[in-house]
Design a protein around this motif. Sequence first.
Motif, PDB file in Angstrom:
ATOM      1  N   THR A  45       0.832  -1.201   0.000  1.00  0.00           N
ATOM      2  CA  THR A  45       0.000   0.000   0.000  1.00  0.00           C
ATOM      3  C   THR A  45       0.867   1.252   0.000  1.00  0.00           C
ATOM      4  OG1 THR A  45      -0.148  -0.144   2.416  1.00  0.00           O
ATOM      5  CG2 THR A  45      -1.971  -1.052   1.146  1.00  0.00           C
ATOM      6  N   ASP A  46       0.455   2.224  -0.795  1.00  0.00           N
ATOM      7  CA  ASP A  46       1.121   3.518  -0.801  1.00  0.00           C
ATOM      8  C   ASP A  46       0.674   4.320   0.412  1.00  0.00           C
ATOM      9  OD1 ASP A  46       2.430   2.988  -3.160  1.00  0.00           O
ATOM     10  OD2 ASP A  46       0.901   3.935  -4.420  1.00  0.00           O
ATOM     11  N   GLY A  47       1.614   4.888   1.117  1.00  0.00           N
ATOM     12  CA  GLY A  47       1.271   5.664   2.294  1.00  0.00           C
ATOM     13  C   GLY A  47       0.405   6.849   1.965  1.00  0.00           C
ATOM     14  N   GLY A  48      -0.678   7.003   2.723  1.00  0.00           N
ATOM     15  CA  GLY A  48      -1.551   8.150   2.547  1.00  0.00           C
ATOM     16  C   GLY A  48      -2.552   8.025   1.421  1.00  0.00           C
ATOM     17  N   ALA A  49      -2.689   6.830   0.837  1.00  0.00           N
ATOM     18  CA  ALA A  49      -3.655   6.645  -0.239  1.00  0.00           C
ATOM     19  C   ALA A  49      -5.073   6.608   0.321  1.00  0.00           C
ATOM     20  CB  ALA A  49      -3.368   5.358  -1.006  1.00  0.00           C
ATOM     21  N   THR A  50      -6.019   7.036  -0.486  1.00  0.00           N
ATOM     22  CA  THR A  50      -7.427   6.950  -0.114  1.00  0.00           C
ATOM     23  C   THR A  50      -8.181   6.179  -1.187  1.00  0.00           C
ATOM     24  OG1 THR A  50      -7.919   9.084  -1.165  1.00  0.00           O
ATOM     25  CG2 THR A  50      -7.427   9.103   1.190  1.00  0.00           C
ATOM     26  N   CYS A  51      -9.227   5.501  -0.758  1.00  0.00           N
ATOM     27  CA  CYS A  51     -10.089   4.762  -1.677  1.00  0.00           C
ATOM     28  C   CYS A  51     -11.460   5.420  -1.660  1.00  0.00           C
ATOM     29  CB  CYS A  51     -10.198   3.304  -1.255  1.00  0.00           C
ATOM     30  SG  CYS A  51     -11.342   2.342  -2.274  1.00  0.00           S
ATOM     31  N   SER A  52     -11.937   5.820  -2.813  1.00  0.00           N
ATOM     32  CA  SER A  52     -13.207   6.535  -2.893  1.00  0.00           C
ATOM     33  C   SER A  52     -14.354   5.662  -3.381  1.00  0.00           C
ATOM     34  CB  SER A  52     -13.076   7.753  -3.817  1.00  0.00           C
ATOM     35  OG  SER A  52     -12.707   7.348  -5.138  1.00  0.00           O
ATOM     36  N   VAL A  53     -14.077   4.400  -3.743  1.00  0.00           N
ATOM     37  CA  VAL A  53     -15.163   3.546  -4.221  1.00  0.00           C
ATOM     38  C   VAL A  53     -15.895   2.939  -3.027  1.00  0.00           C
ATOM     39  CG1 VAL A  53     -13.993   3.010  -6.380  1.00  0.00           C
ATOM     40  CG2 VAL A  53     -13.683   1.510  -4.419  1.00  0.00           C
ATOM     41  N   PRO A  54     -17.191   2.684  -3.158  1.00  0.00           N
ATOM     42  CA  PRO A  54     -17.950   2.101  -2.051  1.00  0.00           C
ATOM     43  C   PRO A  54     -17.507   0.670  -1.764  1.00  0.00           C
ATOM     44  CG  PRO A  54     -19.415   3.105  -3.689  1.00  0.00           C
ATOM     45  CD  PRO A  54     -18.062   3.016  -4.299  1.00  0.00           C
ATOM     46  N   VAL A  55     -17.331   0.372  -0.475  1.00  0.00           N
ATOM     47  CA  VAL A  55     -17.000  -0.990  -0.050  1.00  0.00           C
ATOM     48  C   VAL A  55     -17.838  -1.322   1.180  1.00  0.00           C
ATOM     49  CG1 VAL A  55     -14.652  -0.791  -0.942  1.00  0.00           C
ATOM     50  CG2 VAL A  55     -15.092  -0.310   1.471  1.00  0.00           C
ATOM     51  N   HIS A  56     -17.912  -2.610   1.496  1.00  0.00           N
ATOM     52  CA  HIS A  56     -18.676  -3.078   2.647  1.00  0.00           C
ATOM     53  C   HIS A  56     -17.744  -3.644   3.714  1.00  0.00           C
ATOM     54  CE1 HIS A  56     -21.698  -3.457  -0.690  1.00  0.00           C
ATOM     55  NE2 HIS A  56     -22.469  -2.896   0.227  1.00  0.00           N
ATOM     56  N   LEU A  57     -18.179  -3.583   4.948  1.00  0.00           N
ATOM     57  CA  LEU A  57     -17.420  -4.178   6.041  1.00  0.00           C
ATOM     58  C   LEU A  57     -17.100  -5.639   5.761  1.00  0.00           C
ATOM     59  CD1 LEU A  57     -16.347  -4.228   9.010  1.00  0.00           C
ATOM     60  CD2 LEU A  57     -18.689  -4.800   9.708  1.00  0.00           C
ATOM     61  N   HIS A  58     -18.083  -6.394   5.279  1.00  0.00           N
ATOM     62  CA  HIS A  58     -17.844  -7.822   5.090  1.00  0.00           C
ATOM     63  C   HIS A  58     -17.042  -8.135   3.838  1.00  0.00           C
ATOM     64  CE1 HIS A  58     -21.612  -7.060   2.951  1.00  0.00           C
ATOM     65  NE2 HIS A  58     -21.478  -8.202   2.313  1.00  0.00           N
TER      66      HIS A  58
END
Length: 492
Positions: free
Chosen positions: A349-362
């Motif tokens: 993982t790149d430090g400080g990256a953000t993910c903007s797509v919807p994901v679920h806990l499970h």
Amino acid sequence: MADSNSRPNVLFVLTDQERYDASAPDGLPVETQAIDSLSSEGVRFQQAVTPISICSSARASLLTGQFPHGHGMLNNCHEPDAIRVDLPDELPTFSEELVAAGYDLTYTGKWHAGRDRTPADFGFSYLGGSDTHHDDIDEAFREYRRERGTPVGEVALEEAIYTGENPRDGDDGTFVAAKSTIDVEETRAYFLAERTIDAIEAHADGDRDGPFFHRTDFYGPHHPYVVPEPYASMYDPDDIEPPDSYAETYDGKPQVHENYLAYRGVADFDWELWAEALAKYWGFITMIDHQLERILASLENQGLAEETVVVHASDHGDFAGSHRQFNKGPLMYDDTYRIPLQIRWPGVTDGGATCSVPVHLHDLAATFLELADVPAPDSFDSRSLVPVLENSGEPADSDDWRDSAFAQYHGDEFGLYSQRMVRTDRYKYVYNGPDIDELYDLEADPAELQNLIDHPAYVDVRRDMRTRLVEWMDETADPNRVWVTDALETAS
């Protein structure tokens, strides 16, 4: 796909009823340095949601990779109205798949995913901290407290708040918050961190075959928000401002929203009282974060940090005064459905990256399996986040990823009923079978105060969101899809 010759260890830390905005960069002014470090060194998910905002159901989804209607644990397993008290024996779980693949599994803290079947029934070595099914205290923690000279049940509480007509009277109502007179080292949060550090050290010493998967489930910041100093006075109630949603009028909302004020016993709470409770809630979050900091330091000190994926999430959020509500319930606002999720995978993982797509806990269920180079069972309604982690927080092909999330609610002790929700980054639609549906423009109205379900300017949005909901219900074989589809097709 993870390299099967160098499968990473996994440390999974799950908090109980922690809001997304408690650790978001633009959220509440709460100190969360350890969580922030995971975000700065890994990927922070901006649009993670729980499949359901109630403990047993969400935790069962984590284990099984299924939405609640799939695994059948629709409400809390310890309550007398529990639809299902234990998961079916034949239902695959990520933990049992990991054991079969050679992972060593350990677990400490809250379980609450079954009344009779415990973590040991799902492949974990349970290290204590609970009674293995709900909230009671096990003998290990009781002995720990006796040895420290502060037996459980013999500690005074100060500044206590309760629901009901008299917020200082503990004879009636639910325990909301208080200051404890014990030392931090005597809290269950500290004890669970100690148990986790013990597990990390055992793996480092070679006492257990690797790779390992360890899960720590903190009891908090779920109410009662009981914290000792310095956390009890870390946040000044006078400095805490009401959230925008505190202006809720419930106009145009389902009637159950307003009913819940009385049901939860907070109809007469004013902001001064809420601010006092929130100061303890925030202090609870920071206290747990400091325990996470100790755990991460142990990973580093034992030389395991570079080969361990660290995941922090929460089962669901907490109203904590937003919309003037307490706890959770049939109100599908982001306060309880949007959750924190941070994943650090050294070297990937790149430090400080953000993910903007919807994901679920499970989705974590399938993620854990792909990290272990294990295929997910066909029964999973769970998508691995590994491709997102390997691509700086975004899917390599955005067209191959859903742009909405799906969630549900089936009621609790207030009564059983059905709700469904679909959420994009801009809009949220809630299907309420017995009452008015809800539609929110999250960009124009992030506090979700204005229900736009009948607004003429949002006819096309309403139609699109209803179509998305039907698609999710069809895709996941939701048993209510026939009835809901018919209702939505005949709706104006």
